[in-house]
Design a protein around this motif. Structure first.
Motif, PDB file in Angstrom:
ATOM      1  N   ALA A 146       1.157  -1.272  -0.178  1.00 49.89           N
ATOM      2  CA  ALA A 146       0.473   0.168  -0.227  1.00 49.89           C
ATOM      3  C   ALA A 146       0.534   0.977   0.002  1.00 49.89           C
ATOM      4  N   ALA A 147       1.931   0.798   0.342  1.00 54.53           N
ATOM      5  CA  ALA A 147       3.314   2.505   0.350  1.00 54.53           C
ATOM      6  C   ALA A 147       3.247   2.902  -0.770  1.00 54.53           C
ATOM      7  N   LEU A 148       2.904   1.595  -1.791  1.00 55.09           N
ATOM      8  CA  LEU A 148       3.845   2.130  -3.535  1.00 55.09           C
ATOM      9  C   LEU A 148       2.373   2.494  -3.795  1.00 55.09           C
ATOM     10  N   PRO A 149       2.677   3.634  -4.865  1.00 52.44           N
ATOM     11  CA  PRO A 149       1.635   4.580  -5.307  1.00 52.44           C
ATOM     12  C   PRO A 149       0.705   3.301  -6.970  1.00 52.44           C
ATOM     13  N   ALA A 150       0.218   3.408  -7.158  1.00 52.98           N
ATOM     14  CA  ALA A 150      -0.474   2.290  -8.466  1.00 52.98           C
ATOM     15  C   ALA A 150       0.517   2.248  -9.308  1.00 52.98           C
ATOM     16  N   ALA A 151       1.073   3.088  -9.832  1.00 52.02           N
ATOM     17  CA  ALA A 151       1.888   2.722 -10.905  1.00 52.02           C
ATOM     18  C   ALA A 151       2.859   2.050 -10.596  1.00 52.02           C
ATOM     19  N   GLN A 152       3.872   2.458  -9.729  1.00 51.64           N
ATOM     20  CA  GLN A 152       5.332   1.973  -8.945  1.00 51.64           C
ATOM     21  C   GLN A 152       4.870   0.303  -8.850  1.00 51.64           C
ATOM     22  N   ARG A 153       3.734   0.117  -8.106  1.00 52.41           N
ATOM     23  CA  ARG A 153       3.161  -1.964  -7.741  1.00 52.41           C
ATOM     24  C   ARG A 153       3.017  -2.290  -8.985  1.00 52.41           C
ATOM     25  N   CYS A 154       2.008  -1.754 -10.048  1.00 49.32           N
ATOM     26  CA  CYS A 154       2.000  -2.207 -11.096  1.00 49.32           C
ATOM     27  C   CYS A 154       3.096  -3.225 -11.587  1.00 49.32           C
ATOM     28  N   ALA A 155       3.810  -1.895 -11.820  1.00 48.60           N
ATOM     29  CA  ALA A 155       5.749  -1.922 -12.651  1.00 48.60           C
ATOM     30  C   ALA A 155       6.312  -2.900 -11.842  1.00 48.60           C
ATOM     31  N   ALA A 156       6.214  -3.524 -10.810  1.00 46.54           N
ATOM     32  CA  ALA A 156       6.537  -4.506  -9.938  1.00 46.54           C
ATOM     33  C   ALA A 156       6.598  -5.401  -9.674  1.00 46.54           C
ATOM     34  N   VAL A 157       5.005  -5.549 -10.003  1.00 48.78           N
ATOM     35  CA  VAL A 157       4.743  -6.817 -10.566  1.00 48.78           C
ATOM     36  C   VAL A 157       4.600  -7.410 -11.865  1.00 48.78           C
ATOM     37  N   ILE A 158       4.499  -6.159 -12.927  1.00 45.25           N
ATOM     38  CA  ILE A 158       5.009  -6.577 -14.509  1.00 45.25           C
ATOM     39  C   ILE A 158       6.064  -7.051 -14.417  1.00 45.25           C
ATOM     40  N   SER A 159       8.162  -5.390 -13.410  1.00 46.18           N
ATOM     41  CA  SER A 159       9.207  -6.375 -13.187  1.00 46.18           C
ATOM     42  C   SER A 159       9.083  -7.961 -13.391  1.00 46.18           C
ATOM     43  N   LEU A 160       8.786  -8.167 -11.729  1.00 49.69           N
ATOM     44  CA  LEU A 160       8.136  -9.758 -11.520  1.00 49.69           C
ATOM     45  C   LEU A 160       7.816 -10.713 -12.988  1.00 49.69           C
ATOM     46  N   ILE A 161       7.217 -10.935 -13.534  1.00 51.53           N
ATOM     47  CA  ILE A 161       6.633 -11.690 -14.713  1.00 51.53           C
ATOM     48  C   ILE A 161       7.772 -11.430 -15.995  1.00 51.53           C
ATOM     49  N   LEU A 162       8.049 -10.142 -15.841  1.00 47.23           N
ATOM     50  CA  LEU A 162       9.393 -10.138 -16.858  1.00 47.23           C
ATOM     51  C   LEU A 162      10.757 -10.807 -16.383  1.00 47.23           C
ATOM     52  N   ILE A 163      10.774 -10.944 -15.637  1.00 44.65           N
ATOM     53  CA  ILE A 163      12.233 -11.815 -15.280  1.00 44.65           C
ATOM     54  C   ILE A 163      12.219 -13.098 -14.589  1.00 44.65           C
ATOM     55  N   VAL A 164      10.828 -13.658 -14.527  1.00 46.14           N
ATOM     56  CA  VAL A 164      10.456 -15.020 -15.415  1.00 46.14           C
ATOM     57  C   VAL A 164      10.497 -15.167 -16.575  1.00 46.14           C
TER      58      VAL A 164
END
Length: 498
Positions: free
Chosen positions: A123-141
């Motif tokens: 919740a401390a992350l803004p929505a855009a950064q939260r989405c970017a972090a989730v996408i980053s995990l998918i990208l790493i896989v």
């Protein structure tokens, strides 16, 4: 623009070292791994901002790795018969492996912050950064999977058809990579940081252009006998779509929620106004207290303090009190004079009686007595008058209330943000011997800039409203930036004090 610089570097690398890369790929992989480890190790090392942003940053932000990925992308989208397609296809696998290793420096450096917050305090992350972090995990896989099967030893053991099917997931990887980049850059651009708007435009041109080239090649592959009119229509259609994507992405950089911003600004203005009003009331109250306490000291001091209060009604009242005090002093002086005068009159009356009923000698004696009495009367009267005058003149000179700050004006303080090493500068404005303004700026960039912006939106206003850093909480998710702003404020405040 780091991407353009990275593309130039990657292109020069391919041009001069493509044969060496094909001949000794493992050496280049090891070199890329060493660079990744070094860049990750430098994340907490203090260094000049230019070096951090442009030299270390080109690796830490994943820009150089992305540039190699772009070359891999474009290679697959080049039209058949292109002169570049042959040399690039020979090293396409090696380039993708190098790109993946170099991009890991970005994932590790920023993952220490974003991934940790994603799992511990999303919740401390803004929505855009939260989405970017989730996408980053998918990208790493996806990246790890594609990288593993890009090694020749692995590829030889796989079924060619199966290998090709897995490789098609690269299109998903490229699409998510573009979305990830937009989620990071567009929020910065909306803050008024125009360089990020340029980033959005450049990345959009590259990725939308690649998509247009790849779609065109796929359509033409499916229609090998297509005539020139059909090819032209396809080219125009994909070009229009690419331009539309770029336009939409770039326009998003300048979209703002006007009502929300206005409400925030109004709240901030209200807080500032209330704070200044409270400080003004407090100051006027102190002035009034000082004026009351000084009434017993003298007219001059009271009038001076009354003048400083700036309140015409209060000034008139204090002047009247001054006059009353003066009248009281005059009355006391008059009482002294009257007493002296009565003594003088009594002495003179006695002397006159003696003069009228006595001989010349007695008269002379009476005259001497009269003279003596008169002299005493004059002396007493003069003494009484002198005492009142001296009391008026000896009244304490007006003194100004002690100042908290040495002078009105702007005072600057700086602090270095812990861990990230960027410098925060705070300007404290002193007016009327009170803090009336607090503003902050920083040399932060990248994710640091986002964190500083979050802290800067709240901390300076909270410091001003609170009258100092005591009791001012840091912004969740931007604690280090908040602490740096408070430290810089303390430095500026101390420099402003006597």
């Amino acid at each position: 623009m780091l991407l353009i610089i990275a593309l130039v570097i990657a292109s020069l690398f391919v041009y001069f070292l493509k044969d060496k890369l094909k001949q000794y790929p493992n050496i280049f992989y090891i070199g890329a791994a060493v660079v990744t480890i070094v860049i990750f190790s430098l994340r907490t090392v203090a260094m000049p901002q230019f070096v951090r942003q442009n030299i270390v940053g080109i690796f830490a932000k994943g820009t150089i790795g992305t540039a190699f990925f772009i070359i891999v992308m474009i290679t697959g989208a080049l039209p058949r018969g292109s002169k570049l397609i042959g040399p690039l296809m020979r090293i396409r696998g090696e380039l993708s492996i190098m790109a993946a290793i170099l991009v890991l420096s970005h994932n590790l450096t920023y993952g220490m912050t974003y991934f940790k917050m994603l799992f511990s305090a999303p919740a401390a992350l803004p929505a855009a950064q939260r989405c970017a972090a989730v996408i980053s995990l998918i990208l790493i896989v996806l990246m790890i999977g594609l990288t593993v099967i890009s090694f020749p030893a692995v590829r030889k053991k796989m079924n060619p058809k199966k290998w090709k099917q897995i490789q098609r997931s690269a299109y998903v990887f490229y699409g998510l990579l573009y979305v990830h980049i937009m989620l990071i850059n567009i929020p910065y651009a909306r803050m008024g940081l125009h360089m990020y708007a340029v980033n959005v435009l450049v990345y959009s041109i590259v990725f939308a252009g690649y998509a247009a080239m790849r779609i065109r090649k796929w359509v033409l592959t499916k229609n090998p006998d297509a005539d020139s009119i059909f090819i032209k229509k396809v080219s125009v259609a994909v070009s229009v779509c690419a331009v539309l994507v770029c336009t939409v992405a770039f326009s998003m950089c300048f979209m703002r929620n006007g009502n929300k911003v206005s409400a925030q600004e109004t709240a901030a203005d209200k807080t500032l106004s209330q704070t200044q009003t409270e400080k003004g009331v407090k100051k006027n109250g102190e002035a009034g207290t000082t004026a009351t306490a000084s009434n017993a000291d003298g007219v001059t001091q009271e009038q001076q303090i009354s003048g400083e209060s700036g309140d015409s009604a209060g000034e008139s009242q204090e002047v009247q009190e001054n006059e009353n005090a003066q009248d009281g002093e005059n009355a006391a002086a008059a009482a002294v004079e009257n007493t002296a005068g009565e003594e003088n009159g009594q002495g003179k009356q006695d002397a006159d009686s003696q003069n009228s009923g006595s001989s010349g000698a007695t008269s002379d004696s009476g005259n001497d007595t009269n003279s003596s009495a008169g002299g005493s009367s004059g002396s007493d009267s003069g003494s009484a008058g002198q005492t009142a005058e001296e009391r008026t003149e000896a009244a304490p000179k007006p003194t100004e209330a002690p100042r908290t700050f040495k002078a009105d004006g702007d005072y600057t303080g700086t602090a270095v943000c812990d861990t990230y090493g960027y410098t925060v500068t705070v300007v404290v404005t002193i007016s009327g011997d009170a803090v009336t303004g607090v503003s902050a700026s920083a040399t932060a960039g990248g994710a640091d800039e986002m964190f500083f912006s979050q802290a800067n939106a709240k901390v300076p206003g909270a410091i001003l409203a609170n009258g100092g850093v005591s009791g001012v909480d840091g912004v969740s998710g931007a604690t280090k930036s908040s602490n740096a702003i408070k430290a810089a404020y303390t430095s500026a405040y101390q420099s402003a004090k006597n």
